[in-house]
Design an enzyme around this catalytic site. Structure first.
Site, mmCIF file in Angstrom:
data_model
loop_
_atom_site.group_PDB
_atom_site.id
_atom_site.type_symbol
_atom_site.label_atom_id
_atom_site.label_comp_id
_atom_site.label_asym_id
_atom_site.label_seq_id
_atom_site.Cartn_x
_atom_site.Cartn_y
_atom_site.Cartn_z
ATOM 1 N N HIS A 8 0.994 -1.213 0.074
ATOM 2 C CA HIS A 8 0.100 -0.388 0.103
ATOM 3 C C HIS A 8 1.102 0.947 -0.502
ATOM 4 C CE1 HIS A 8 1.207 0.416 4.162
ATOM 5 N NE2 HIS A 8 0.896 -0.526 4.182
ATOM 6 N N GLU A 86 -1.486 -7.395 7.514
ATOM 7 C CA GLU A 86 -0.363 -7.034 8.259
ATOM 8 C C GLU A 86 0.539 -7.702 9.367
ATOM 9 O OE1 GLU A 86 2.485 -6.664 7.900
ATOM 10 O OE2 GLU A 86 3.156 -3.735 7.967
#
EC number: 5.4.2.11
Length: 248
Positions: A8, A86
């Site tokens: 991202h 994550e």
């Protein structure tokens, strides 16, 4: 067969140098620009995706939205999974990495950030930051929800998803984009390349640069490369590596 991994764009907590993990932080203005630039790079190289896979965290989702919008591919199927999230940084989430380096030492912070099997301090079960209080994980068994994770733990949830969902799509001939996070991508790369625990410590994934892997039919790497200016990519990788250093 190709697959594109995209970390991202810069998030607000990336900018503030905080441990983010599963905290649902949005993109910074720079992160939006990075996502737009990623779309431009992919278009220039002629990529056209058939399906995308994404975590359930908004920084990866918004990055994917921006890329697909700029590429006029908003219509393709998108599969979201917490398994691409994550790494969970436990009680470190929200804390400044440089301040932690001053308090505990750069070596300890490096172990928390980049080691393979060391788990950071865990969240207590009654901590409001614990994922069991987050509605997006309500359907998951409580014992699957981490209070903190090592990279090894992250690999153990991402690799089965790769085998069951992502790689079969690649093998079927679909052009696949994976919008995820630094450590979930590191975990997948460790698996694909059969990296050692020592090798993975030095792997830094910059935000917003598409990473292309060319694979054989067994999923082994034939080649890999970033799209973008090599000097800018190296600078971005160095910035990631420096995040756990004590500021002067």
């Amino acid at each position: 067969m190709k697959v594109v991994f995209l970390r991202h764009g810069e998030s607000i907590w990336n900018r503030e140098n905080r441990f983010t993990g599963w905290t649902d932080v949005d993109l910074s203005s720079r992160g939006i620009e990075e996502a737009e630039n990623a779309a431009r790079l992919l278009k220039e190289e002629g990529f056209e995706f058939d399906v995308a896979f994404c975590s359930v965290l908004k920084r990866a989702i918004r990055t994917l939205w921006i890329v697909l919008d700029k590429m006029d591919r908003m219509w393709i199927p998108v599969e979201k999974s917490w398994r691409l999230n994550e790494r969970h940084y436990g009680a470190l989430q929200g804390l400044n990495k440089s301040e932690m380096a001053k308090k505990y030492g750069e070596e300890q912070v490096l172990l928390w950030r980049r080691s393979y099997d060391i788990v950071p301090p865990r969240l207590e079960n009654d901590d409001p930051r614990h994922p069991r209080f987050d509605p997006r994980y309500r359907s998951l068994p409580a014992d699957e929800l981490p209070a903190a994770e090592s990279l090894k733990d992250t690999l153990e949830r991402t690799v089965p998803y790769w085998k069951e969902r992502i790689f079969p799509a690649i093998l079927s001939g679909q052009k696949v984009l994976v919008s995820a996070h630094g450590n979930s991508i590191r975990a997948l790369i460790k698996y694909i390349e059969n990296m050692s625990e020592k090798e993975i410590v030095g792997l830094n994934i910059p935000t917003g640069f598409p990473l292309v892997y060319d694979l054989d039919e067994q999923g082994n790497k034939l080649a890999c490369y970033y799209l973008g200016d090599l000097e800018e990519i190296e600078k971005a990788q160095h910035r990631v590596a420096a995040q756990g250093k004590a500021s002067s």
